[in-house]
Design a protein around this motif. Sequence first.
Motif, short mmCIF file in Angstrom:
data_model
loop_
_atom_site.label_atom_id
_atom_site.label_comp_id
_atom_site.label_asym_id
_atom_site.label_seq_id
_atom_site.Cartn_x
_atom_site.Cartn_y
_atom_site.Cartn_z
N SER A 141 1.84 -7.50 -5.54
CA SER A 141 1.71 -6.20 -6.35
C SER A 141 1.40 -4.70 -5.70
O SER A 141 1.48 -4.86 -4.50
CB SER A 141 0.40 -6.46 -7.48
OG SER A 141 -0.61 -6.49 -6.71
N PHE A 142 1.17 -3.85 -6.45
CA PHE A 142 1.10 -2.50 -5.35
C PHE A 142 -0.26 -2.01 -5.82
O PHE A 142 -1.09 -2.16 -6.65
CB PHE A 142 1.88 -1.32 -6.23
CG PHE A 142 3.59 -1.82 -5.96
CD1 PHE A 142 4.24 -1.37 -4.88
CD2 PHE A 142 4.20 -2.72 -6.83
CE1 PHE A 142 5.51 -1.75 -4.73
CE2 PHE A 142 5.60 -3.00 -6.53
CZ PHE A 142 6.22 -2.64 -5.39
N THR A 143 -0.67 -1.11 -4.65
CA THR A 143 -2.21 -0.63 -4.91
C THR A 143 -2.25 0.47 -5.97
O THR A 143 -0.96 1.13 -6.00
CB THR A 143 -2.67 -0.16 -3.44
OG1 THR A 143 -1.90 0.72 -2.88
CG2 THR A 143 -2.96 -1.47 -2.74
N ALA A 144 -3.12 0.99 -6.24
CA ALA A 144 -3.14 2.23 -7.20
C ALA A 144 -2.50 3.37 -6.22
O ALA A 144 -1.61 4.19 -7.17
CB ALA A 144 -4.52 2.49 -7.83
N GLN B 65 1.37 3.04 -6.38
CA GLN B 65 1.86 3.44 -7.65
C GLN B 65 1.89 5.15 -7.82
O GLN B 65 2.88 5.45 -8.55
CB GLN B 65 1.13 2.55 -8.78
CG GLN B 65 1.49 1.30 -8.62
CD GLN B 65 0.31 0.55 -9.57
OE1 GLN B 65 -0.16 1.09 -10.46
NE2 GLN B 65 0.34 -0.86 -9.54
N GLU B 66 0.84 5.51 -7.22
CA GLU B 66 0.80 7.21 -7.77
C GLU B 66 1.73 7.73 -6.91
O GLU B 66 2.35 8.74 -7.29
CB GLU B 66 -0.54 7.80 -7.23
CG GLU B 66 -1.57 7.32 -8.44
CD GLU B 66 -2.99 7.60 -8.03
OE1 GLU B 66 -3.23 8.25 -6.89
OE2 GLU B 66 -4.10 7.25 -8.58
N TYR B 67 1.96 7.28 -5.65
CA TYR B 67 3.11 7.90 -4.68
C TYR B 67 4.43 7.65 -5.23
O TYR B 67 5.45 8.67 -5.30
CB TYR B 67 2.74 7.37 -3.19
CG TYR B 67 3.87 7.82 -2.35
CD1 TYR B 67 3.68 9.22 -1.76
CD2 TYR B 67 4.93 7.21 -2.31
CE1 TYR B 67 4.85 9.66 -0.63
CE2 TYR B 67 6.05 7.66 -1.32
CZ TYR B 67 5.81 8.87 -0.64
OH TYR B 67 6.77 9.65 0.36
N ALA B 68 4.51 6.40 -5.67
CA ALA B 68 6.16 6.16 -5.95
C ALA B 68 6.12 6.86 -7.40
O ALA B 68 7.53 7.38 -7.66
CB ALA B 68 5.99 4.78 -6.44
N ALA B 69 5.29 7.07 -8.27
CA ALA B 69 5.59 7.88 -9.54
C ALA B 69 5.85 9.50 -9.08
O ALA B 69 6.57 9.97 -10.01
CB ALA B 69 4.33 7.72 -10.41
N GLY B 70 5.20 9.99 -8.01
CA GLY B 70 5.34 11.26 -7.83
C GLY B 70 6.61 11.43 -7.17
O GLY B 70 7.25 12.64 -7.31
N GLY C 229 0.82 -1.11 0.04
CA GLY C 229 0.04 0.04 -0.16
C GLY C 229 0.79 1.34 0.02
O GLY C 229 2.12 1.15 0.06
N SER C 230 0.12 2.56 -0.04
CA SER C 230 0.75 3.70 -0.24
C SER C 230 1.59 3.86 1.13
O SER C 230 2.64 4.68 1.18
CB SER C 230 -0.24 4.79 -0.41
OG SER C 230 -1.21 4.82 0.53
N GLN C 231 0.89 3.49 2.41
CA GLN C 231 1.71 3.51 3.60
C GLN C 231 3.02 3.14 3.56
O GLN C 231 4.11 3.56 4.15
CB GLN C 231 0.72 3.21 4.72
CG GLN C 231 -0.40 3.95 4.90
CD GLN C 231 -1.12 3.72 6.18
OE1 GLN C 231 -0.94 2.49 6.78
NE2 GLN C 231 -2.20 4.18 6.65
N ASP C 232 3.01 1.95 2.97
CA ASP C 232 4.45 1.27 3.08
C ASP C 232 5.34 2.07 2.08
O ASP C 232 6.66 2.49 2.61
CB ASP C 232 4.34 -0.22 2.33
CG ASP C 232 3.54 -1.03 3.02
OD1 ASP C 232 3.47 -0.95 4.26
OD2 ASP C 232 2.66 -1.93 2.51
#
Length: 270
Positions: A227-230, A233-238, A200-203
């Motif tokens: 896999s990654f949650t949506a 993925q948004e946090y990682a791309a940012g 998740g995004s918290q990870d």
Amino acid sequence: MAIRRTDAQTGASPMAEGAAPATAGGGGLSGLVVAFALIGSVCCAGVLLFVRFAHWAGTRPYTAGLLIALTVPVFYVLGRAMPRGRELRRAARAGMAAVDRDLAPVPAGAPVEVPAAPFGTEPVHDGLTVELAPQRPDFMDLDPDAFEAAVAALCERDGCRDVSVVGGAGDLGADVIAVAPDGRRVVVQCKRYAPDHKVGSQDLQRFGGTCWSVHGAQLPVVVTTSSFTAPAQEYAAGCGIHCVDGAVLRAWAEGSGSAPWGPAAPPESV
């Protein structure tokens, strides 16, 4: 009228030739007599030798006893060796017969028997058999420590140097640290999750809070078997975190996909 022929010089008639069978019979009888005479001579000679030996042994008992003690084992060995010698001769004849059969020419069109390869030997590649690629381990079969070591081995395989596994208590989000082929500092966090447990995004936020400020990452990477949650993925791309999910990890391990830092740069031409 029957024609009777006589010998021109002796004048003997063929009736004289009728004596030949009697002569032949007499020759066989004389041969039998000679054979019995030879056997009798040998027996007499043996008896005489025995008598002489007994007389000699009576005058020299110690010497005779020593001679008998030496002679008996010799005859015993000879008697035991004769059957063994016959067996060896039969085995030799059987072996020669087998060699002759093996060396015999094979008729045209006859099937040729190919002996099976011994167990443990490498197969002979004839150019017609497709050689399968070595099987990669299933990362889900590894425990967390072994999974981190496997990811570190992939980094080292694909050109990283100074690879170290630093995961454990107090690792502050870094499990593997290495230097990429292009010189960037790679900080990897490994998440061995089941397929239904997504990252998740918290990870990603916890990892993002330490990968730059604490570990000095120039290429932060999160590797997971899931896999990654949506939102993740948004946090990682940012913020520039490279995400490697289970499918991308398998492609990386099998060589069909590139490493997180991409293919190695070609060497500069001199």
